[in-house]
Design a protein around this motif. Sequence first.
Motif, mmCIF file in Angstrom:
data_model
loop_
_atom_site.group_PDB
_atom_site.id
_atom_site.type_symbol
_atom_site.label_atom_id
_atom_site.label_comp_id
_atom_site.label_asym_id
_atom_site.label_seq_id
_atom_site.Cartn_x
_atom_site.Cartn_y
_atom_site.Cartn_z
ATOM 1 N N ALA A 1 0.827 -1.211 0.000
ATOM 2 C CA ALA A 1 0.000 0.000 0.000
ATOM 3 C C ALA A 1 0.864 1.264 0.000
ATOM 4 O O ALA A 1 2.013 1.243 0.456
ATOM 5 C CB ALA A 1 -0.905 -0.017 1.230
ATOM 6 N N SER B 1 2.713 3.704 -7.267
ATOM 7 C CA SER B 1 3.038 4.378 -8.525
ATOM 8 C C SER B 1 3.131 3.373 -9.674
ATOM 9 O O SER B 1 3.408 2.185 -9.461
ATOM 10 C CB SER B 1 4.363 5.110 -8.368
ATOM 11 O OG SER B 1 5.380 4.173 -8.064
ATOM 12 N N GLU C 1 2.342 12.606 -13.318
ATOM 13 C CA GLU C 1 1.630 12.664 -12.039
ATOM 14 C C GLU C 1 2.469 13.475 -11.052
ATOM 15 O O GLU C 1 3.602 13.113 -10.742
ATOM 16 C CB GLU C 1 1.420 11.236 -11.514
ATOM 17 C CG GLU C 1 0.561 11.221 -10.273
ATOM 18 C CD GLU C 1 0.283 9.814 -9.757
ATOM 19 O OE1 GLU C 1 1.200 8.988 -9.758
ATOM 20 O OE2 GLU C 1 -0.864 9.565 -9.353
ATOM 21 N N LEU D 1 -2.697 1.834 -9.852
ATOM 22 C CA LEU D 1 -1.487 2.644 -10.057
ATOM 23 C C LEU D 1 -1.807 4.144 -10.135
ATOM 24 O O LEU D 1 -2.812 4.601 -9.614
ATOM 25 C CB LEU D 1 -0.759 2.136 -11.295
ATOM 26 C CG LEU D 1 -0.479 0.618 -11.270
ATOM 27 C CD1 LEU D 1 0.175 0.155 -12.543
ATOM 28 C CD2 LEU D 1 0.355 0.232 -10.055
HETATM 29 P P1 NAD Z 1 5.227 3.959 -4.426
HETATM 30 O O1 NAD Z 1 4.952 3.200 -5.668
HETATM 31 O O2 NAD Z 1 6.524 4.655 -4.286
HETATM 32 O O3 NAD Z 1 5.143 2.984 -3.156
HETATM 33 C C1 NAD Z 1 3.987 2.213 -2.919
HETATM 34 C C2 NAD Z 1 4.371 1.035 -2.037
HETATM 35 O O4 NAD Z 1 5.258 0.198 -2.763
HETATM 36 C C3 NAD Z 1 5.089 1.403 -0.735
HETATM 37 O O5 NAD Z 1 4.623 0.559 0.283
HETATM 38 C C4 NAD Z 1 6.534 1.082 -1.066
HETATM 39 O O6 NAD Z 1 7.307 0.756 0.068
HETATM 40 C C5 NAD Z 1 6.382 -0.109 -1.964
HETATM 41 N N1 NAD Z 1 7.519 -0.366 -2.858
HETATM 42 C C6 NAD Z 1 8.442 0.520 -3.325
HETATM 43 N N2 NAD Z 1 9.324 -0.108 -4.120
HETATM 44 C C7 NAD Z 1 8.948 -1.421 -4.155
HETATM 45 C C8 NAD Z 1 9.461 -2.564 -4.821
HETATM 46 N N3 NAD Z 1 10.546 -2.499 -5.599
HETATM 47 N N4 NAD Z 1 8.816 -3.742 -4.648
HETATM 48 C C9 NAD Z 1 7.711 -3.826 -3.872
HETATM 49 N N5 NAD Z 1 7.185 -2.765 -3.212
HETATM 50 C C10 NAD Z 1 7.791 -1.573 -3.362
HETATM 51 O O7 NAD Z 1 3.979 4.923 -4.244
HETATM 52 P P2 NAD Z 1 3.758 6.021 -3.117
HETATM 53 O O8 NAD Z 1 4.694 7.143 -3.411
HETATM 54 O O9 NAD Z 1 3.763 5.379 -1.782
HETATM 55 O O10 NAD Z 1 2.235 6.462 -3.395
HETATM 56 C C11 NAD Z 1 1.881 7.348 -4.382
HETATM 57 C C12 NAD Z 1 1.455 6.613 -5.647
HETATM 58 O O11 NAD Z 1 0.380 5.702 -5.355
HETATM 59 C C13 NAD Z 1 0.918 7.533 -6.703
HETATM 60 O O12 NAD Z 1 1.424 7.151 -7.958
HETATM 61 C C14 NAD Z 1 -0.591 7.310 -6.657
HETATM 62 O O13 NAD Z 1 -1.280 7.610 -7.831
HETATM 63 C C15 NAD Z 1 -0.659 5.868 -6.325
HETATM 64 N N6 NAD Z 1 -1.969 5.536 -5.755
HETATM 65 C C16 NAD Z 1 -2.877 4.870 -6.547
HETATM 66 C C17 NAD Z 1 -4.128 4.563 -6.063
HETATM 67 C C18 NAD Z 1 -5.137 3.825 -6.923
HETATM 68 O O14 NAD Z 1 -6.145 3.421 -6.383
HETATM 69 N N7 NAD Z 1 -4.895 3.645 -8.199
HETATM 70 C C19 NAD Z 1 -4.470 4.922 -4.763
HETATM 71 C C20 NAD Z 1 -3.540 5.606 -3.986
HETATM 72 C C21 NAD Z 1 -2.273 5.900 -4.495
#
Ligand code: NAD
Length: 505
Positions: free
Chosen positions: A158, A238, A392, A260
């Motif tokens: 998440a 993301s 974004e 995403l």
């Molecule tokens: P992020 O992708 O950086 O991180 C999300 C999660 O992934 C975190 O828990 C992180 O620790 C984990 N992560 C990071 N690298 C990883 C890897 N290599 N393998 C597995 N897990 C890994 O996103 P963020 O900065 O925490 O959140 C913002 C993003 O989330 C934005 O792009 C937003 O649009 C998206 N988002 C989408 C929705 C949706 O419903 N589509 C909802 C909320 C947020």
Amino acid sequence: MVNRFQVKDRFADGAQYIDGRLRSGTSGQSHTVVDPATGEEVLTYELASTADVDEAVAAAKRAFPAWSAATPGERSDALHRLAAVLAEQAEDFAYAESLQCGKPIKLSTEFDVPGTIDNTAFFAGAARHLQGQAAAEYSGDHTSYVRREAIGVVGSIAPWNYPLQMAAWKILPAIAAGNTIVLKPAELTPLTSLMFAQAAKDAGLPDGVVNIVTGAGRDAGEHLVGHPDVVMTSFTGSTAVGKRVAEIATATVKRLHLELGGKAPFLVFDDADLEAAAHGAVAASLINTGQDCTAATRAYVQRPLHEAFVSRVAELMETVRLGDPFDPATDLGPLVSHAQRDRVAGFVERARGYATVVTGGEVPGGELAEGAYYRPTLVSGAAQDSEVVQSEIFGPVLVVLPFDTDDEGIALANDTPYGLAASAWSRDVYRAGRATREIKAGCVWVNDHIPIISEMPHGGYKASGFGKDMSAYSFEEYTQVKHVMYDNTAVAAKDWHRTVFGDRT
Ligand code: NAD
């Protein structure tokens, strides 16, 4: 009056919740949760190691046979009790969510927490409505029916923007359907996911059904996605990280659900109610300080209304009160971190080279200088293919562009890789109806932008991912269907055996 409990006491045992017990991680690496409104430390904890992930998965695997065999009524009762526990602890949840994210307390209190309780109550009901297809004699000689079954241990990851709701969106449909789960929240914001798991125990859910590992994405996250005993990965975050998660999940043949990024268009036709559209654009671009995957980010306004829209939106943005998240009068809190604030500011600084910053575009000083604050920002005059329109930003930044024909407006709305959400503003039902059909996004609002409800699916098209959170549709992700076929003839030599025995049957 905000109920401020002692976070350090509450999480003195650590920030991992495995097999019904809060305990410390064993990675040897610590992480600090920071209050983004002040820059002060909230909690320093040890991140999960891959061994901690293994333990959590093993606990979930042990809990699966009994939990998946519980009747729908028993799982429903447990979720009803969970909704009641969450309601009792609503003030604690709102406090922790605002503290770790910098969200205005009115947002946590009126949106995040009640939304989570409603979602829990929804899945308590939905747990009793999991159905396979009705039986029928499709072959003539057999009765066929479809069983809908739980799939096993789900691994979920998440993001930090709505930590409580994201945890709930992942955990609830998974466990309502009889699965067990290991959830990895974002390192920045683990508090309310841990509290949610503790509330599940208070509600009487068996140990091991809900586990939380708070670890780094690259090690604990990737280890969870690739784990051989995890049958499904559900990821929200993301698009860039989602692609990496998809690679690992695919290599281990896992079911995959990806929620995403987004870059939602906000399409204003020239017959729209300008005042409603301007209010809607400000609220929908600034909610959660713009850190919302469905936030309005690109306003396309038909030429006759464009100028008036820009000046009204700028005027309304300037009335928004930045401040202490715990002041009930605060409209806009800081971004989740100083790093995220600097990232947002970078997009706006680069945009100054090719567009106009109509209002905002600055880091406030004075009392807010220590926090990760950024002023509500409106950008105009950017080209469709520019960074500020295509990428974004995930901050309080709205870009506005004009369009001439309806065809052009819809084409521009569809012209990014994303397809999570969109809105169309018009008093003409045919125009709005066309936009709802032709915009490629998982949700299209008409004359509003942002509201979500537990009964309706949330999920993306295109690079915004696939699969659904919330609603009964989410069960498509968290269950598998099995065809069961009974012979009705009771004959040893069946008709179709001719294909093997020939005339000897
Ligand atoms: P992020 O992708 O950086 O991180 C999300 C999660 O992934 C975190 O828990 C992180 O620790 C984990 N992560 C990071 N690298 C990883 C890897 N290599 N393998 C597995 N897990 C890994 O996103 P963020 O900065 O925490 O959140 C913002 C993003 O989330 C934005 O792009 C937003 O649009 C998206 N988002 C989408 C929705 C949706 O419903 N589509 C909802 C909320 C947020």
